[in-house]
Design an enzyme around this catalytic site. Structure first.
Site, mmCIF file in Angstrom:
data_model
loop_
_atom_site.group_PDB
_atom_site.id
_atom_site.type_symbol
_atom_site.label_atom_id
_atom_site.label_comp_id
_atom_site.label_asym_id
_atom_site.label_seq_id
_atom_site.Cartn_x
_atom_site.Cartn_y
_atom_site.Cartn_z
ATOM 1 N N VAL A 1 0.987 -0.925 -0.062
ATOM 2 C CA VAL A 1 0.127 -0.343 0.163
ATOM 3 C C VAL A 1 0.466 1.311 -0.194
ATOM 4 C CG1 VAL A 1 -2.248 1.118 1.628
ATOM 5 C CG2 VAL A 1 -1.947 -1.397 1.002
ATOM 6 N N GLY B 1 -11.131 -1.198 1.570
ATOM 7 C CA GLY B 1 -10.703 -1.456 1.137
ATOM 8 C C GLY B 1 -10.512 0.588 0.257
ATOM 9 N N GLU C 1 -3.397 -14.940 2.866
ATOM 10 C CA GLU C 1 -2.027 -14.888 2.772
ATOM 11 C C GLU C 1 -1.088 -16.405 2.805
ATOM 12 O OE1 GLU C 1 -0.466 -12.239 5.253
ATOM 13 O OE2 GLU C 1 -1.978 -9.944 4.441
ATOM 14 N N LYS D 1 -12.897 -4.771 11.487
ATOM 15 C CA LYS D 1 -13.968 -3.774 10.688
ATOM 16 C C LYS D 1 -15.141 -4.458 11.008
ATOM 17 C CE LYS D 1 -11.219 -5.573 7.125
ATOM 18 N NZ LYS D 1 -11.318 -6.273 5.444
HETATM 19 N N1 HSE Z 1 -6.981 -9.962 3.973
HETATM 20 C C1 HSE Z 1 -7.787 -8.849 3.445
HETATM 21 C C2 HSE Z 1 -9.093 -9.264 3.165
HETATM 22 C C3 HSE Z 1 -8.109 -7.740 3.479
HETATM 23 O O1 HSE Z 1 -9.064 -10.583 2.133
HETATM 24 O O2 HSE Z 1 -9.698 -8.734 2.070
HETATM 25 C C4 HSE Z 1 -7.247 -6.960 4.067
HETATM 26 O O3 HSE Z 1 -8.542 -6.187 4.948
#
Ligand code: HSE
Length: 456
Positions: free
Chosen positions: A16, A135, A191, A206
């Site tokens: 980012v 995002g 990841e 979130k």
């Molecule tokens: N890892 C998150 C996702 C993005 O897969 O949406 C970052 O919050």
């Protein structure tokens, strides 16, 4: 236009941060025109200075983030490092030295947003974090500003792209969870350690941020009931499809019916194919907001990735810079309602339950009696032969901290049929007690799966 530039410090220069630096350079003239003064990247703090970062001026790189935020001439600090410490200290130090902060740090905001907001207010600077949730999707500012005159009652969102990708693959290909996760990993969505995504921690952070802003109260990640998707099976997805539904990992923030409390939760749920969130495919995010006057709104777009997240960061940067020039600040925390967060047991929703039962006279009546005794009203019951249903007998939607009893029992010899029960709306605690009692019946061989049904 003012010629003296506003100075920006960037903390972190990964996926980012490097996009933020790139856009600040390539769009410098437009940003200056929109802000009313040029913006200058004054320093970039990184952990690994030797890493090659194309397009990032090497002379700006430092490993001393503390010294950077203490310089005293920095107008805005952009934080894209993530995690709690040392970032919390860096942000509060930046405030103390007169800088506004733009952050993408959902974990920190969800854990301790109140402290940061108070510190920003104390020092007369801004704290913005549009990039922390979903995002590129404008969500924080619409909730905080555009809907400031309305009353938001519900926020229902797909706020994690990795898990949406996995569930979408399971839905469209019939793949199991592990297979779909492998594909998500191979394509770079998941990841190497996917825990934060698949166990729902990312979505829970979130949800906490969204609930606090939507209901003008304080919600931390510890208040959010969380279940991941690791135990969703191909059979659960097939059950959903038979109901005209699909399975999504949802973040759900609601006012209680009496308006005296709120709830925030993350868990897999069936939603009807007719609901707008059902059409959110692959790694996209979407958030559905229900408000008194506005009605139903949906915000949709890429929820992750360097450039999309940088877009949200840059929007905040422009706002913070404009405020600096005008010697003012934007909207701070609004938590005046002080609504408490109710436990999961008080959440009221519908449930889809698969029971592995003996196929003999009186079983249906026994099962129905247990539901009735716990005040859970049955909407529909469907019985099917066991051949119809395979592979899900050990499935469960239970996750860490779940009050819902884990489905268990397995397919024992003698189980003859599957009963698919869909309930009317009932408190989660009543459903949990119902399931506990069902498991004690000799004729119920096992509770094959339990899934909440949302969005109807
Ligand atoms: N890892 C998150 C996702 C993005 O897969 O949406 C970052 O919050």
């Amino acid at each position: 236009m003012r010629t003296r530039p506003l100075k920006v410090a960037l903390l972190g220069c990964g996926v980012v941060g490097s996009e933020v630096a790139r856009i600040m350079t390539t769009h410098a003239d437009d940003l200056a025109a929109r802000i009313g003064a040029p913006v200058e990247l004054a320093g970039i703090a990184v952990r690994r200075p030797d890493r090659v970062r194309r397009g990032v001026p090497a002379e700006l790189i430092t490993t001393d983030a503390t010294a950077l935020v203490k310089r005293g001439d920095i107008d805005v600090v952009v934080e894209v490092i993530g995690g709690i410490e040392p970032v919390r200290t860096l942000i509060t130090t930046a405030f103390e030295h007169g800088a506004s902060v733009v952050s993408a740090n959902k974990a920190l905001l969800a854990a301790d947003g109140a402290t940061l907001h108070a510190a920003a207010a104390e020092h007369g600077v801004d704290l913005y974090y549009e990039a922390a949730v979903a995002g590129a999707i404008p969500l924080i500012r619409p909730l905080r500003e555009s809907l400031a005159g309305d009353k938001v009652n519900r926020v229902l969102g797909i706020v994690n792209g990795t898990t949406n990708f996995i569930l979408d693959r399971m839905d469209s290909t019939g793949a199991g969870y592990s297979e779909a996760l492998d594909e998500a990993t191979a394509l770079g969505y998941a990841e190497a350690d996917p825990t934060a995504d698949v166990e729902g921690f990312d979505a829970a952070a979130k949800a906490a941020i969204l609930a606090g802003i939507a209901f003008h109260t304080r919600v931390t990640i510890g208040d959010v009931h969380r279940e991941g998707l690791t135990e969703v099976t191909a059979a659960d997805i097939a059950s959903a499809q038979q109901m005209g539904c699909t399975v999504k990992l949802l973040a759900i923030c609601e006012r209680s019916a009496n308006g005296q409390s709120v709830t925030a939760r993350v868990h897999p749920a069936m939603i009807p194919l007719t609901h707008p969130l059902a059409s959110v495919r692959e790694a996209y995010n979407a958030v559905f907001v229900e408000a008194d006057a506005a009605g139903q709104l949906m915000f949709y777009g890429p929820g992750a990735g360097g450039a999309p997240t940088a877009s949200a960061v840059l929007g905040d940067l422009v706002a913070a810079c404009r405020n600096k020039l005008a010697n003012t600040t934007g909207v701070g925390e609004s938590a005046y309602t002080q609504l408490p967060v109710s436990p999961m047991g008080e959440v009221v929703t519908r449930y889809h339950i698969n029971l592995d039962v003996a196929d003999k006279p009186g079983v249906l009546a026994q099962v129905a009696t247990v539901f009735a005794e716990h005040g859970v009203s049955i909407d529909t019951v469907r019985q099917q032969g066991k051949d119809h249903y395979s592979g899900a007998v050990d499935a469960s939607v239970e996750g860490a901290g779940s009050p819902m009893p884990k489905a268990r029992g397995g397919r024992r010899a003698g189980g003859d049929a599957i009963l698919v029960v869909v309930t009317h709306r009932a408190p989660d605690a009543a459903l949990s007690a119902t399931v506990e009692a069902l498991r004690k019946l000799d004729t119920v061989r096992g509770v094959a799966s339990i899934m909440r049904v949302e969005g109807e």
